[in-house]
Design a protein around this motif. Structure first.
Motif, PDB file in Angstrom:
ATOM      1  N   UNK A 113       0.944  -1.195  -0.024  1.00 33.94           N
ATOM      2  CA  UNK A 113       0.228   0.158  -0.113  1.00 33.94           C
ATOM      3  C   UNK A 113       0.956   1.183  -0.273  1.00 33.94           C
ATOM      4  N   UNK A 114       0.149   2.375  -0.505  1.00 34.71           N
ATOM      5  CA  UNK A 114       0.776   3.729  -0.168  1.00 34.71           C
ATOM      6  C   UNK A 114       0.019   4.578   0.510  1.00 34.71           C
ATOM      7  N   UNK A 115      -0.906   3.930   1.347  1.00 37.78           N
ATOM      8  CA  UNK A 115      -1.739   4.745   2.030  1.00 37.78           C
ATOM      9  C   UNK A 115      -1.490   4.583   3.536  1.00 37.78           C
ATOM     10  N   UNK A 116      -1.212   5.720   4.330  1.00 44.55           N
ATOM     11  CA  UNK A 116      -0.891   5.836   5.706  1.00 44.55           C
ATOM     12  C   UNK A 116       0.597   5.388   5.635  1.00 44.55           C
ATOM     13  N   UNK A 173       3.975  14.233  11.785  1.00 43.21           N
ATOM     14  CA  UNK A 173       2.633  13.917  11.939  1.00 43.21           C
ATOM     15  C   UNK A 173       1.948  13.429  10.486  1.00 43.21           C
ATOM     16  N   UNK A 174       1.941  14.090   9.595  1.00 43.09           N
ATOM     17  CA  UNK A 174       1.553  13.752   8.304  1.00 43.09           C
ATOM     18  C   UNK A 174       2.652  14.060   7.284  1.00 43.09           C
ATOM     19  N   UNK A 175       2.879  13.272   6.437  1.00 43.06           N
ATOM     20  CA  UNK A 175       3.911  13.586   5.325  1.00 43.06           C
ATOM     21  C   UNK A 175       2.949  13.569   3.864  1.00 43.06           C
ATOM     22  N   UNK A 182       1.218   9.940   4.531  1.00 45.73           N
ATOM     23  CA  UNK A 182       1.864   9.019   5.306  1.00 45.73           C
ATOM     24  C   UNK A 182       1.687   9.537   6.681  1.00 45.73           C
ATOM     25  N   UNK A 183       1.471   8.713   7.762  1.00 50.05           N
ATOM     26  CA  UNK A 183       1.268   8.899   9.154  1.00 50.05           C
ATOM     27  C   UNK A 183       2.761   8.714   9.973  1.00 50.05           C
ATOM     28  N   UNK A 184       3.030   9.557  10.721  1.00 53.95           N
ATOM     29  CA  UNK A 184       4.112   9.606  11.658  1.00 53.95           C
ATOM     30  C   UNK A 184       5.447   8.846  11.007  1.00 53.95           C
ATOM     31  N   UNK A 185       5.814   9.698  10.019  1.00 54.39           N
ATOM     32  CA  UNK A 185       7.104   9.345   9.324  1.00 54.39           C
ATOM     33  C   UNK A 185       8.212   9.617  10.093  1.00 54.39           C
ATOM     34  N   UNK A 232       5.747  18.272   5.032  1.00 57.50           N
ATOM     35  CA  UNK A 232       5.158  18.191   6.285  1.00 57.50           C
ATOM     36  C   UNK A 232       4.015  18.846   6.904  1.00 57.50           C
ATOM     37  N   UNK A 233       3.056  18.206   7.410  1.00 52.91           N
ATOM     38  CA  UNK A 233       1.751  18.931   7.988  1.00 52.91           C
ATOM     39  C   UNK A 233       1.708  18.597   9.419  1.00 52.91           C
ATOM     40  N   UNK A 234       1.478  19.486  10.296  1.00 53.63           N
ATOM     41  CA  UNK A 234       1.454  19.349  11.715  1.00 53.63           C
ATOM     42  C   UNK A 234       0.102  19.023  12.045  1.00 53.63           C
ATOM     43  N   UNK A 235      -0.155  18.899  13.387  1.00 56.02           N
ATOM     44  CA  UNK A 235      -1.632  18.550  13.747  1.00 56.02           C
ATOM     45  C   UNK A 235      -2.404  19.909  13.370  1.00 56.02           C
ATOM     46  N   UNK A 236      -1.929  21.019  13.506  1.00 52.57           N
ATOM     47  CA  UNK A 236      -2.706  22.277  13.245  1.00 52.57           C
ATOM     48  C   UNK A 236      -3.006  22.356  11.950  1.00 52.57           C
TER      49      UNK A 236
END
Length: 276
Positions: A113-116, A173-175, A182-185, A232-236
């Motif tokens: 997969x390439x999801x998460x 957090x999100x790439x 992708x999560x928690x890279x 990179x995307x943070x929680x905000x």
């Protein structure tokens, strides 16, 4: 992505491969594990490794770890998950010095997969015991806990027979890259300047010798969230672009999803991998 190799970019990448390997930014731990090419593999377009979980048994069919974007079927779409699909893909198995000692063959794509995350697991036609007895190569072990910030790591590319040394700079957090998130890279410090063909390389903790992540991408041109330019995307929701910085996907999340006989079971307790 640290994209799979294509003919159009091969000459450029060959030039890059001749550069002096990166050096570690942190001092080597006194009890550091020996990290070699043993157990790594070269795919037709990427890197990978023969891996086991802490519970895998010698007579289990062996697994090869790489990226979802290295699958011979092409990049999985966002939301797409492949489980137990027939494959006869071949892999060049390397020894400690990086010499090819065997050709291994898949029986199926166990998971992709390439999801998460960006991961593929191939099940081989040989068991761990057969690989060990015939070629003297032991599988690398997947760590079953989250990587640690600041730890010393090596990215070991079977395709290029090249090792990159750096540290875990932090976690994202999100790439986001193109259509994929992708999560928690894992974010590397700058000396792991990986290139095309290193996709799928195991990221090895130099203290434990265990695989903590799988190398998958880097921001090449400073663009924002485009193909080959992850952001990179943070929680905000704040977006950060780090040109020249490379990333990997954590592999401890695979361990709960691999059951007896090395069979993928996405319903096992603790398994959080995406389902089809």
């Amino acid at each position: 992505m640290n994209k799979p190799l294509a003919g159009a970019v091969l000459s450029l990448l060959l030039t890059g491969a001749a550069a002096t390997p990166a050096v570690a930014q942190a001092s080597t731990p006194q009890q550091a594990a020996a990290v070699t090419y043993a157990g790594t593999v070269a795919l037709s377009n990427c890197s990978g490794s023969v891996v086991r979980t802490p519970a895998s048994q010698p007579d289990d069919p062996a697994l090869v770890l790489s990226n979802g974007h290295c699958l011979e079927t092409g990049f999985p779409a966002a939301g797409e998950v492949l489980v137990n699909q027939a494959s006869s893909r071949s892999f060049s198995l390397l020894n400690a010095s990086g010499s090819k000692v065997a050709t291994l063959r898949a029986s199926k794509i166990a998971y992709g997969t390439m999801t998460d995350t960006d991961v593929s697991l191939y099940q081989l036609t040989k068991t761990y015991a057969q690989i060990q007895s015939q070629y003297g190569i032991a599988a690398l072990t997947l760590n079953d806990t989250h990587p640690v910030q600041g730890s010393s790591i090596k990215v070991v590319s079977g395709y290029w027979k090249r090792t990159y040394s750096c540290s875990v700079d932090g976690f994202v957090y999100r790439l986001k890259e193109g259509d994929w998130t992708w999560k928690d890279s894992v974010r590397y410090t700058s000396s792991c300047n990986t290139i095309g063909g290193t996709s799928g390389s195991p990221v090895i903790d130099t203290t434990t010798g265990k695989v903590v992540a799988v190398n998958n991408t880097g921001n090449e041109d400073g663009q924002r969230c485009t193909d080959n330019n992850p952001c990179e995307v943070d929680q905000a929701g704040n977006v950060t672009v780090r040109q020249g910085i490379n990333y990997a996907q954590e592999t401890y999340v695979l361990v709960p999803c691999i059951g007896p006989g090395n069979q993928i079971d996405l319903n096992r307790p603790g398994c959080t991998l995406p389902k089809p």
